[in-house]
Design an enzyme around this catalytic site. Structure first.
Site, PDB file in Angstrom:
ATOM      1  N   ILE A  13       0.869  -1.277  -0.136  1.00  0.00           N
ATOM      2  CA  ILE A  13       0.006  -0.029  -0.045  1.00  0.00           C
ATOM      3  C   ILE A  13       0.846   1.052   0.000  1.00  0.00           C
ATOM      4  CG2 ILE A  13      -0.155   0.390   2.514  1.00  0.00           C
ATOM      5  CD1 ILE A  13      -3.453   0.481   1.121  1.00  0.00           C
ATOM      6  N   ASN A  26      -4.824   0.618  14.778  1.00  0.00           N
ATOM      7  CA  ASN A  26      -5.597   0.408  16.072  1.00  0.00           C
ATOM      8  C   ASN A  26      -5.998   1.693  16.648  1.00  0.00           C
ATOM      9  OD1 ASN A  26      -3.389   1.382  18.069  1.00  0.00           O
ATOM     10  ND2 ASN A  26      -2.316  -0.171  16.813  1.00  0.00           N
ATOM     11  N   GLY A  34       2.534  -4.638  10.542  1.00  0.00           N
ATOM     12  CA  GLY A  34       1.721  -4.647   9.259  1.00  0.00           C
ATOM     13  C   GLY A  34       1.598  -3.448   8.383  1.00  0.00           C
ATOM     14  N   VAL A  35       0.322  -3.246   7.860  1.00  0.00           N
ATOM     15  CA  VAL A  35       0.199  -2.107   7.129  1.00  0.00           C
ATOM     16  C   VAL A  35       0.473  -0.796   7.793  1.00  0.00           C
ATOM     17  CG1 VAL A  35      -1.697  -0.742   5.894  1.00  0.00           C
ATOM     18  CG2 VAL A  35      -1.660  -3.168   5.913  1.00  0.00           C
ATOM     19  N   ASP A  36      -0.022  -0.666   9.126  1.00  0.00           N
ATOM     20  CA  ASP A  36       0.385   0.477   9.985  1.00  0.00           C
ATOM     21  C   ASP A  36       1.729   0.918  10.145  1.00  0.00           C
ATOM     22  OD1 ASP A  36      -0.421   2.505  11.711  1.00  0.00           O
ATOM     23  OD2 ASP A  36      -0.975   1.300  13.266  1.00  0.00           O
ATOM     24  N   SER A 124      -8.407  -5.700   8.747  1.00  0.00           N
ATOM     25  CA  SER A 124      -8.789  -6.845   9.637  1.00  0.00           C
ATOM     26  C   SER A 124      -8.222  -8.290   9.349  1.00  0.00           C
ATOM     27  CB  SER A 124     -10.147  -6.905  10.001  1.00  0.00           C
ATOM     28  OG  SER A 124     -10.569  -5.831  11.036  1.00  0.00           O
ATOM     29  N   THR A 125      -7.520  -8.540   8.279  1.00  0.00           N
ATOM     30  CA  THR A 125      -7.125  -9.790   7.905  1.00  0.00           C
ATOM     31  C   THR A 125      -5.652 -10.280   8.270  1.00  0.00           C
ATOM     32  OG1 THR A 125      -6.480  -9.069   5.501  1.00  0.00           O
ATOM     33  CG2 THR A 125      -8.911  -9.717   5.756  1.00  0.00           C
TER      34      THR A 125
HETATM   35  N1  AR6 Z   1       0.710  -3.387   1.927  1.00  0.00           N
HETATM   36  C1  AR6 Z   1      -0.625  -3.860   1.928  1.00  0.00           C
HETATM   37  N2  AR6 Z   1      -1.228  -4.693   2.469  1.00  0.00           N
HETATM   38  C2  AR6 Z   1      -0.116  -5.292   3.639  1.00  0.00           C
HETATM   39  C3  AR6 Z   1       0.906  -4.799   3.836  1.00  0.00           C
HETATM   40  C4  AR6 Z   1       1.268  -3.663   2.931  1.00  0.00           C
HETATM   41  N3  AR6 Z   1       2.545  -3.207   3.374  1.00  0.00           N
HETATM   42  N4  AR6 Z   1       1.466  -5.206   5.001  1.00  0.00           N
HETATM   43  C5  AR6 Z   1       0.606  -6.358   5.455  1.00  0.00           C
HETATM   44  N5  AR6 Z   1      -0.560  -6.096   4.471  1.00  0.00           N
HETATM   45  P1  AR6 Z   1      -2.475  -5.946   9.208  1.00  0.00           P
HETATM   46  P2  AR6 Z   1      -5.159  -5.653  10.657  1.00  0.00           P
HETATM   47  C6  AR6 Z   1      -1.700  -7.064   4.666  1.00  0.00           C
HETATM   48  O1  AR6 Z   1      -2.036  -6.777  10.238  1.00  0.00           O
HETATM   49  O2  AR6 Z   1      -5.289  -7.179  10.462  1.00  0.00           O
HETATM   50  C7  AR6 Z   1      -1.307  -3.469  13.365  1.00  0.00           C
HETATM   51  O3  AR6 Z   1      -0.342  -3.807  14.176  1.00  0.00           O
HETATM   52  C8  AR6 Z   1      -1.513  -8.319   5.478  1.00  0.00           C
HETATM   53  O4  AR6 Z   1      -1.010  -9.509   4.757  1.00  0.00           O
HETATM   54  O5  AR6 Z   1      -1.751  -4.807   8.830  1.00  0.00           O
HETATM   55  O6  AR6 Z   1      -6.390  -4.652  10.537  1.00  0.00           O
HETATM   56  C9  AR6 Z   1      -2.126  -2.331  13.832  1.00  0.00           C
HETATM   57  O7  AR6 Z   1      -1.277  -1.257  14.497  1.00  0.00           O
HETATM   58  C10 AR6 Z   1      -2.990  -8.482   5.724  1.00  0.00           C
HETATM   59  O8  AR6 Z   1      -3.773  -9.002   4.773  1.00  0.00           O
HETATM   60  O9  AR6 Z   1      -4.094  -5.017   9.774  1.00  0.00           O
HETATM   61  C11 AR6 Z   1      -3.191  -2.942  14.486  1.00  0.00           C
HETATM   62  O10 AR6 Z   1      -2.918  -3.137  15.877  1.00  0.00           O
HETATM   63  C12 AR6 Z   1      -3.603  -6.957   5.788  1.00  0.00           C
HETATM   64  O11 AR6 Z   1      -2.742  -6.130   5.189  1.00  0.00           O
HETATM   65  C13 AR6 Z   1      -3.458  -4.338  13.782  1.00  0.00           C
HETATM   66  O12 AR6 Z   1      -2.242  -4.592  13.099  1.00  0.00           O
HETATM   67  C14 AR6 Z   1      -4.136  -6.493   7.044  1.00  0.00           C
HETATM   68  O13 AR6 Z   1      -3.058  -6.755   7.975  1.00  0.00           O
HETATM   69  C15 AR6 Z   1      -4.585  -4.078  12.855  1.00  0.00           C
HETATM   70  O14 AR6 Z   1      -4.791  -5.574  12.410  1.00  0.00           O
END
Ligand code: AR6
Length: 171
Positions: A13, A26, A34-36, A124-125
């Site tokens: 992203i 969060n 992750g994304v964050d 959320s995935t």
């Molecule tokens: N670009 C696109 N998608 C991604 C990337 C990226 N750079 N990195 C991971 N994903 P998550 P959540 C995918 O965990 O489940 C954080 O610690 C990943 O494979 O980022 O909503 C926050 O601070 C998955 O399919 O978000 C919160 O505490 C999807 O993005 C918590 O995680 C979402 O994974 C939020 O959890």
């Protein structure tokens, strides 16, 4: 009525050139993995500074699940980051309307800002373990049923499994 085109990209992203990038944040708004983590690393400290200011001014108890709020995108190739908080999946029962709300509220904030192109991750995935197929269905259905001036909603999927789940909903 605006026609919103839904597109799919496999990648990060943080590599997207769009008006607004949605962050799977969060409630603390103070970062995570992750994304964050990728968004804060890529966008730099300006994003965190605005998040802290938002906590101090409007969200003393944190941003509630299902809501969305915007900051600068810092060094990312976008004008804004829209932070939204997805629900944590629970086998005992999870409320899909909260996940739908993340997409709807992010688009509402995008409309307020005047953003026309918006990139979403699969909220959320990851850490929040919502099953991918169900999350993809909720994401696509919600965007399709939301009236918005956004012209492109781009789902940015990190791996093949996520891409396939979203592709299955679009075709
Ligand atoms: N670009 C696109 N998608 C991604 C990337 C990226 N750079 N990195 C991971 N994903 P998550 P959540 C995918 O965990 O489940 C954080 O610690 C990943 O494979 O980022 O909503 C926050 O601070 C998955 O399919 O978000 C919160 O505490 C999807 O993005 C918590 O995680 C979402 O994974 C939020 O959890």
């Amino acid at each position: 009525m605006t026609t919103t085109t839904l597109t799919l990209v496999r990648g990060s992203i943080t590599d997207q050139s769009v008006d607004a990038i949605v962050n799977a944040a969060n409630s603390s708004l103070l970062g995570g993995g992750g994304v964050d983590g990728a968004i804060h690393r890529g966008g730099g400290p300006e994003i965190l500074a605005e998040c802290r200011a938002l906590r101090a001014a409007r969200y003393g108890r944190g941003l509630p699940t299902g809501q969305a709020v915007a900051t600068t995108a810092g060094r990312l190739d976008a004008r804004w980051v829209i932070h939204t908080v997805g629900p944590v999946y629970q086998v005992s029962g999870s409320d899909p309307s909260l996940l739908a709300s993340c997409y709807r509220e992010s688009l509402r904030v995008a409309d307020e800002l005047g953003a026309r192109t918006v990139a979403f991750p699969a909220i959320s995935t990851g850490a929040y373990i919502w099953p991918m197929e169900d999350a993809a269905r909720i994401a696509v259905e919600t965007v399709r049923n939301t009236e918005t001036a956004v012209t492109e909603v781009r789902f940015v999927l990190f791996d093949e499994r996520a891409y396939a789940a979203f592709a299955g909903q679009l075709h």
